[in-house]
Design a protein around this motif. Structure first.
Motif, PDB file in Angstrom:
ATOM      1  N   ARG A   1       0.837  -1.199   0.000  1.00  0.00           N
ATOM      2  CA  ARG A   1       0.000   0.000   0.000  1.00  0.00           C
ATOM      3  C   ARG A   1       0.869   1.243   0.000  1.00  0.00           C
ATOM      4  N   GLU A   2       0.442   2.244  -0.755  1.00  0.00           N
ATOM      5  CA  GLU A   2       1.054   3.573  -0.719  1.00  0.00           C
ATOM      6  C   GLU A   2       0.179   4.463   0.161  1.00  0.00           C
ATOM      7  N   PHE A   3       0.807   5.343   0.932  1.00  0.00           N
ATOM      8  CA  PHE A   3       0.013   6.273   1.739  1.00  0.00           C
ATOM      9  C   PHE A   3       0.792   7.555   1.955  1.00  0.00           C
ATOM     10  N   GLN A   4       0.105   8.532   2.509  1.00  0.00           N
ATOM     11  CA  GLN A   4       0.725   9.830   2.771  1.00  0.00           C
ATOM     12  C   GLN A   4       0.369  10.283   4.179  1.00  0.00           C
ATOM     13  N   ASP A   5       1.327  10.885   4.844  1.00  0.00           N
ATOM     14  CA  ASP A   5       1.074  11.442   6.173  1.00  0.00           C
ATOM     15  C   ASP A   5       0.495  12.842   6.022  1.00  0.00           C
ATOM     16  N   VAL A   6      -0.502  13.139   6.833  1.00  0.00           N
ATOM     17  CA  VAL A   6      -1.162  14.441   6.760  1.00  0.00           C
ATOM     18  C   VAL A   6      -1.286  15.024   8.160  1.00  0.00           C
ATOM     19  N   PHE A   7      -1.351  16.349   8.215  1.00  0.00           N
ATOM     20  CA  PHE A   7      -1.604  17.045   9.477  1.00  0.00           C
ATOM     21  C   PHE A   7      -3.092  17.374   9.552  1.00  0.00           C
ATOM     22  N   VAL A   8      -3.684  17.122  10.714  1.00  0.00           N
ATOM     23  CA  VAL A   8      -5.112  17.389  10.901  1.00  0.00           C
ATOM     24  C   VAL A   8      -5.318  18.221  12.159  1.00  0.00           C
ATOM     25  N   ALA A   9      -6.367  19.055  12.126  1.00  0.00           N
ATOM     26  CA  ALA A   9      -6.644  19.937  13.261  1.00  0.00           C
ATOM     27  C   ALA A   9      -8.140  20.199  13.351  1.00  0.00           C
ATOM     28  N   ASN A  10      -8.582  20.575  14.533  1.00  0.00           N
ATOM     29  CA  ASN A  10      -9.951  21.033  14.734  1.00  0.00           C
ATOM     30  C   ASN A  10      -9.977  22.531  14.408  1.00  0.00           C
ATOM     31  N   PRO A  11     -10.718  22.943  13.373  1.00  0.00           N
ATOM     32  CA  PRO A  11     -10.684  24.349  12.947  1.00  0.00           C
ATOM     33  C   PRO A  11     -11.245  25.319  13.980  1.00  0.00           C
ATOM     34  N   ASP A  12     -11.999  24.820  14.967  1.00  0.00           N
ATOM     35  CA  ASP A  12     -12.489  25.718  16.011  1.00  0.00           C
ATOM     36  C   ASP A  12     -11.368  26.184  16.929  1.00  0.00           C
ATOM     37  N   PHE A  13     -10.292  25.394  16.988  1.00  0.00           N
ATOM     38  CA  PHE A  13      -9.134  25.761  17.798  1.00  0.00           C
ATOM     39  C   PHE A  13      -8.004  26.334  16.952  1.00  0.00           C
ATOM     40  N   PHE A  14      -7.881  25.814  15.745  1.00  0.00           N
ATOM     41  CA  PHE A  14      -6.796  26.244  14.853  1.00  0.00           C
ATOM     42  C   PHE A  14      -7.391  26.611  13.499  1.00  0.00           C
ATOM     43  N   PRO A  15      -7.939  27.830  13.374  1.00  0.00           N
ATOM     44  CA  PRO A  15      -8.578  28.256  12.119  1.00  0.00           C
ATOM     45  C   PRO A  15      -7.546  28.661  11.063  1.00  0.00           C
TER      46      PRO A  15
ATOM     47  N   PHE B   1     -20.048  24.387  23.035  1.00  0.00           N
ATOM     48  CA  PHE B   1     -18.820  23.622  22.942  1.00  0.00           C
ATOM     49  C   PHE B   1     -18.373  23.565  21.491  1.00  0.00           C
ATOM     50  N   PRO B   2     -17.070  23.532  21.259  1.00  0.00           N
ATOM     51  CA  PRO B   2     -16.577  23.424  19.886  1.00  0.00           C
ATOM     52  C   PRO B   2     -16.932  22.057  19.305  1.00  0.00           C
ATOM     53  N   SER B   3     -16.959  22.010  17.997  1.00  0.00           N
ATOM     54  CA  SER B   3     -17.255  20.740  17.330  1.00  0.00           C
ATOM     55  C   SER B   3     -16.062  19.812  17.454  1.00  0.00           C
ATOM     56  N   SER B   4     -16.286  18.547  17.115  1.00  0.00           N
ATOM     57  CA  SER B   4     -15.195  17.573  17.186  1.00  0.00           C
ATOM     58  C   SER B   4     -14.639  17.262  15.803  1.00  0.00           C
ATOM     59  N   ARG B   5     -15.018  18.025  14.800  1.00  0.00           N
ATOM     60  CA  ARG B   5     -14.601  17.710  13.439  1.00  0.00           C
ATOM     61  C   ARG B   5     -13.123  18.022  13.224  1.00  0.00           C
ATOM     62  N   LEU B   6     -12.543  17.315  12.293  1.00  0.00           N
ATOM     63  CA  LEU B   6     -11.152  17.526  11.927  1.00  0.00           C
ATOM     64  C   LEU B   6     -11.059  17.884  10.459  1.00  0.00           C
ATOM     65  N   VAL B   7     -10.109  18.724  10.130  1.00  0.00           N
ATOM     66  CA  VAL B   7      -9.823  19.045   8.724  1.00  0.00           C
ATOM     67  C   VAL B   7      -8.337  18.854   8.477  1.00  0.00           C
ATOM     68  N   ARG B   8      -8.013  18.562   7.264  1.00  0.00           N
ATOM     69  CA  ARG B   8      -6.606  18.426   6.897  1.00  0.00           C
ATOM     70  C   ARG B   8      -5.985  19.802   6.755  1.00  0.00           C
TER      71      ARG B   8
END
Length: 312
Positions: free
Chosen positions: A164-178, A271-278
């Motif tokens: 398998r090929e894969f890539q490492d990504v950084f993810v954050a909760n945009p409510d804390f790190f917009p 409360f902030p959401s629990s969603r994550l974005v790349r």
């Protein structure tokens, strides 16, 4: 030399597990019987086969040499007995080493399929980091490993196949790190708390190499042994986590994100959401591979061979 085959079988199980107690469990005989059988074989051959200590058991050079010849013989006998007693039913044991992340997000499908195809084969899974899996393979504690590559412990002559090929990504909760949709530089990331795997991992080696190549000193805020926990901590805003992309693409991760329970949801509180974005990078991290590795110059059991066929 007239030596009972059962002595070689006991030796084989002890050498495979590097444990007298585990060998006795698998052979369904007492640990003292295992110990006496090994001592009897050593006396008949005139060589010590194991180095015994209070903490571990290791093979002597003579034991290594003997195992290389005993292993294929015992495996062929077991497989022959299985064919005679159960038609084409495959029996025996499949021993796999892999990290919990690789097991959960990649190998689980293959384990399920293999168990359906060969229900009489015992599947033994040993969890370790991708670096630690090399020790499992070299110590013959497993038949195969699936690990991340590049890997400082993998030698160039190692028999491996990219699965398998894969890539490492950084993810954050945009409510804390917009951070928005604008790609950021690696240098900008260092202004935020970074969450990543512990130093004894291929991911840590890889990330430190990348940042050093850009003249940057990576000092993470938190280092853990679990990618799942890194994602959970990123959700609650403790930092920006670096994880493999296939974790975010899995249906299980998406379900977990939707079902995340907010703490103390009292009226009047928000409360902030629990969603994550790349977090988009100006220069994406180089891709990596997941590889299937088999021991060099040693015959594989029929169960291990069948498992490898799933990746061909």
């Amino acid at each position: 030399m007239d030596i009972n085959l059962e002595l070689y079988r006991v030796f084989y199980y002890v050498a495979n597990t590097l444990s007298f107690s585990e060998a006795s469990r698998q052979l369904f005989i007492s640990q003292s019987a295992v110990s006496q059988s090994v001592k009897s074989l050593e006396k008949k051959l005139g060589h010590p086969l194991f180095i015994r200590s209070t903490k571990k058991v290791a093979l002597t050079p003579e034991g290594e040499l003997l195992l290389a010849h005993v292993r294929p013989a015992i495996q062929m006998l077991d497989e022959g007995e299985a064919l005679l007693s159960g038609g084409n039913t495959l029996k025996g044991q499949l021993r796999i080493g892999a990290s919990d992340t690789i097991c959960r997000y990649f190998l689980i499908h293959y384990f399920h399929r293999f168990h359906q195809d060969y229900p009489d084969v015992r599947i033994k899974i040993t969890n370790s980091t991708s670096i630690g899996c090399i020790d499992l393979l070299e110590n013959r504690q497993v038949d195969l490993i699936v690990c991340n590559y590049p890997n400082s412990r993998l030698h160039p002559h190692t028999q491996m196949k990219i699965v398998r090929e894969f890539q490492d990504v950084f993810v954050a909760n945009p409510d804390f790190f917009p951070l928005g949709d604008h790609p950021v530089e690696l240098k900008q990331l260092l202004e935020y708390p970074i969450l990543m795997l512990s130093p004894k991992s291929t991911t840590s080696e890889y990330l430190h190499h990348i940042f050093t190549a850009h003249g940057l000193n990576l000092v993470p805020e938190i280092e853990l042994n679990s990618n799942d926990l890194l994602i959970d901590l990123a959700r609650i805003g403790l930092g920006i986590a670096c994880v493999p992309d296939y974790m975010l693409d899995s249906g299980e991760t998406r379900r977990k994100e939707k079902s995340f329970i907010q703490p103390d949801e009292s009226p009047g509180k928000s409360f902030p959401s629990s969603r994550l974005v790349r977090v988009p990078l100006q220069t994406p991290l180089p891709g990596r591979q997941m590889v299937l590795v088999s021991p060099p110059a040693l015959p594989l059991s029929q169960a291990a061979q069948r498992f490898m066929e799933y990746f061909i």
